[in-house]
Design an enzyme around this catalytic site. Sequence first.
Site, PDB file in Angstrom:
ATOM      1  N   CYS A 115     -20.251 -11.586 -11.066  1.00  0.00           N
ATOM      2  CA  CYS A 115     -21.545 -11.917 -10.473  1.00  0.00           C
ATOM      3  C   CYS A 115     -21.432 -13.251  -9.736  1.00  0.00           C
ATOM      4  O   CYS A 115     -20.940 -14.240 -10.300  1.00  0.00           O
ATOM      5  CB  CYS A 115     -22.601 -12.008 -11.581  1.00  0.00           C
ATOM      6  SG  CYS A 115     -24.154 -12.664 -10.970  1.00  0.00           S
ATOM      7  N   HIS A 126      -3.520  -9.854  -4.194  1.00  0.00           N
ATOM      8  CA  HIS A 126      -4.808  -9.645  -3.521  1.00  0.00           C
ATOM      9  C   HIS A 126      -5.912  -9.197  -4.475  1.00  0.00           C
ATOM     10  O   HIS A 126      -6.925  -8.645  -4.033  1.00  0.00           O
ATOM     11  CB  HIS A 126      -4.634  -8.655  -2.363  1.00  0.00           C
ATOM     12  CG  HIS A 126      -3.734  -9.172  -1.278  1.00  0.00           C
ATOM     13  ND1 HIS A 126      -3.086  -8.371  -0.378  1.00  0.00           N
ATOM     14  CD2 HIS A 126      -3.379 -10.454  -0.969  1.00  0.00           C
ATOM     15  CE1 HIS A 126      -2.374  -9.136   0.446  1.00  0.00           C
ATOM     16  NE2 HIS A 126      -2.533 -10.389   0.104  1.00  0.00           N
ATOM     17  N   PHE A 145      -2.738   1.121   5.188  1.00  0.00           N
ATOM     18  CA  PHE A 145      -3.444   0.644   6.376  1.00  0.00           C
ATOM     19  C   PHE A 145      -2.750   1.086   7.658  1.00  0.00           C
ATOM     20  O   PHE A 145      -3.381   1.494   8.609  1.00  0.00           O
ATOM     21  CB  PHE A 145      -3.526  -0.896   6.363  1.00  0.00           C
ATOM     22  CG  PHE A 145      -4.693  -1.436   5.578  1.00  0.00           C
ATOM     23  CD1 PHE A 145      -5.600  -0.587   4.955  1.00  0.00           C
ATOM     24  CD2 PHE A 145      -4.902  -2.807   5.473  1.00  0.00           C
ATOM     25  CE1 PHE A 145      -6.679  -1.089   4.240  1.00  0.00           C
ATOM     26  CE2 PHE A 145      -5.977  -3.322   4.764  1.00  0.00           C
ATOM     27  CZ  PHE A 145      -6.865  -2.465   4.150  1.00  0.00           C
ATOM     28  N   CYS A 158     -24.220 -15.798 -11.840  1.00  0.00           N
ATOM     29  CA  CYS A 158     -23.983 -16.335 -13.190  1.00  0.00           C
ATOM     30  C   CYS A 158     -22.539 -16.164 -13.673  1.00  0.00           C
ATOM     31  O   CYS A 158     -22.189 -16.621 -14.756  1.00  0.00           O
ATOM     32  CB  CYS A 158     -24.943 -15.690 -14.183  1.00  0.00           C
ATOM     33  SG  CYS A 158     -24.632 -13.930 -14.477  1.00  0.00           S
ATOM     34  N   THR A 174       0.606   5.589  -1.651  1.00  0.00           N
ATOM     35  CA  THR A 174       0.238   6.726  -0.784  1.00  0.00           C
ATOM     36  C   THR A 174       0.560   8.057  -1.470  1.00  0.00           C
ATOM     37  O   THR A 174      -0.168   9.034  -1.307  1.00  0.00           O
ATOM     38  CB  THR A 174       0.937   6.665   0.594  1.00  0.00           C
ATOM     39  OG1 THR A 174       2.341   6.537   0.390  1.00  0.00           O
ATOM     40  CG2 THR A 174       0.438   5.510   1.436  1.00  0.00           C
ATOM     41  N   ALA A 232       0.803  -1.222   0.000  1.00  0.00           N
ATOM     42  CA  ALA A 232       0.000   0.000   0.000  1.00  0.00           C
ATOM     43  C   ALA A 232       0.845   1.286   0.000  1.00  0.00           C
ATOM     44  O   ALA A 232       0.418   2.310  -0.532  1.00  0.00           O
ATOM     45  CB  ALA A 232      -0.931  -0.015   1.208  1.00  0.00           C
ATOM     46  N   GLN A 253       0.676  -6.281  -3.487  1.00  0.00           N
ATOM     47  CA  GLN A 253      -0.458  -6.606  -2.600  1.00  0.00           C
ATOM     48  C   GLN A 253      -1.576  -5.602  -2.840  1.00  0.00           C
ATOM     49  O   GLN A 253      -2.639  -5.698  -2.244  1.00  0.00           O
ATOM     50  CB  GLN A 253      -0.010  -6.525  -1.141  1.00  0.00           C
ATOM     51  CG  GLN A 253       1.115  -7.503  -0.799  1.00  0.00           C
ATOM     52  CD  GLN A 253       1.804  -7.133   0.514  1.00  0.00           C
ATOM     53  OE1 GLN A 253       1.354  -7.503   1.578  1.00  0.00           O
ATOM     54  NE2 GLN A 253       2.900  -6.410   0.442  1.00  0.00           N
ATOM     55  N   CYS A 259     -28.904 -11.552 -13.901  1.00  0.00           N
ATOM     56  CA  CYS A 259     -29.600 -12.498 -13.011  1.00  0.00           C
ATOM     57  C   CYS A 259     -29.978 -11.898 -11.655  1.00  0.00           C
ATOM     58  O   CYS A 259     -30.659 -12.548 -10.862  1.00  0.00           O
ATOM     59  CB  CYS A 259     -28.748 -13.756 -12.816  1.00  0.00           C
ATOM     60  SG  CYS A 259     -27.333 -13.500 -11.748  1.00  0.00           S
TER      61      CYS A 259
END
Length: 240
Positions: A130, A122, A36, A133, A29, A25, A104, A154
């Site tokens: 979906c 990740h 996190f 389906c 930034t 992450a 990640q 659907c």
Amino acid sequence: MDEQIIKKFKDAVEECNYIVFFGGAGVSTESGIPDFRSTDGLYNQKYKYPPETMVSHSFYMHHTEEFFKFYKDKMVFQDANPNAAHKKLAELEKRGKLKAVVTQNIDGLHQKAGSREVLELHGSVHRNYCTGCGKFFDLDYVMKQENVPKCDECGAIIKPDVVLYEEGLDSSVIARTIDHISHADMLIIGGTSLVVYPAAGLIDYFNGKYLVVVNMAPTPRDKNADILINGKIGEVFSAI
Ligand code: NAD
């Protein structure tokens, strides 16, 4: 920035021909996406539940509305653009020096910068499917749907193709990651606290010449680094 260590990094990059980048992450930034664990990261903001709970599989299953509220507000940044780190990595790949970016992150900024071999441990906010389906949807569709996104064929819930806590990683992505890392002559670890497993364990497959760590906060692998740079990754990569 320490000029000597930057020169050492630059020289090592010139010497190597199978560079692999392993990031998290902190790489994004400087593109305006909070991580996190930094002081202004999501773990230090106040929510009804801890972020780790809100991005877990069971929370998605049992609190679907709240999951999507948090996800759309805090995990998706549609207007973010690649920064100097993403761009330098794409440039190193074009020069034939870098063979893969292992990330990640779920933001798609490496691809936006032009990187081609990007292994997303990740998943990505840009892929959505979906649960009924299997039809695929882009991010725009998910963001434009009010609250919980539903399939236009659907009616079932659409799930982002991101790996939530309690979910397993894609085995083919892991296999390709291990293959790249075990062939690398340089592994650059950047913008990651290295506390999220099993992702962080994959760097143990590195057996090459230079282990480089570029991170703002200390990491558990600092002691193993041949080149250790405490700094902002965009600034460091601009200097090499
Ligand atoms: P983390 O938040 O645990 O750690 C980020 C690390 O990056 C910290 O050690 C911090 O000091 C460092 N950092 C922050 N900004 C930096 C900068 N400009 N230059 C250098 N270092 C910087 O992040 P993590 O290790 O990736 O683990 C968190 C998990 O959260 C990952 O699994 C990831 O999928 C997910 N996540 C992704 C995004 C994204 O896609 N952009 C954003 C937040 C969280």
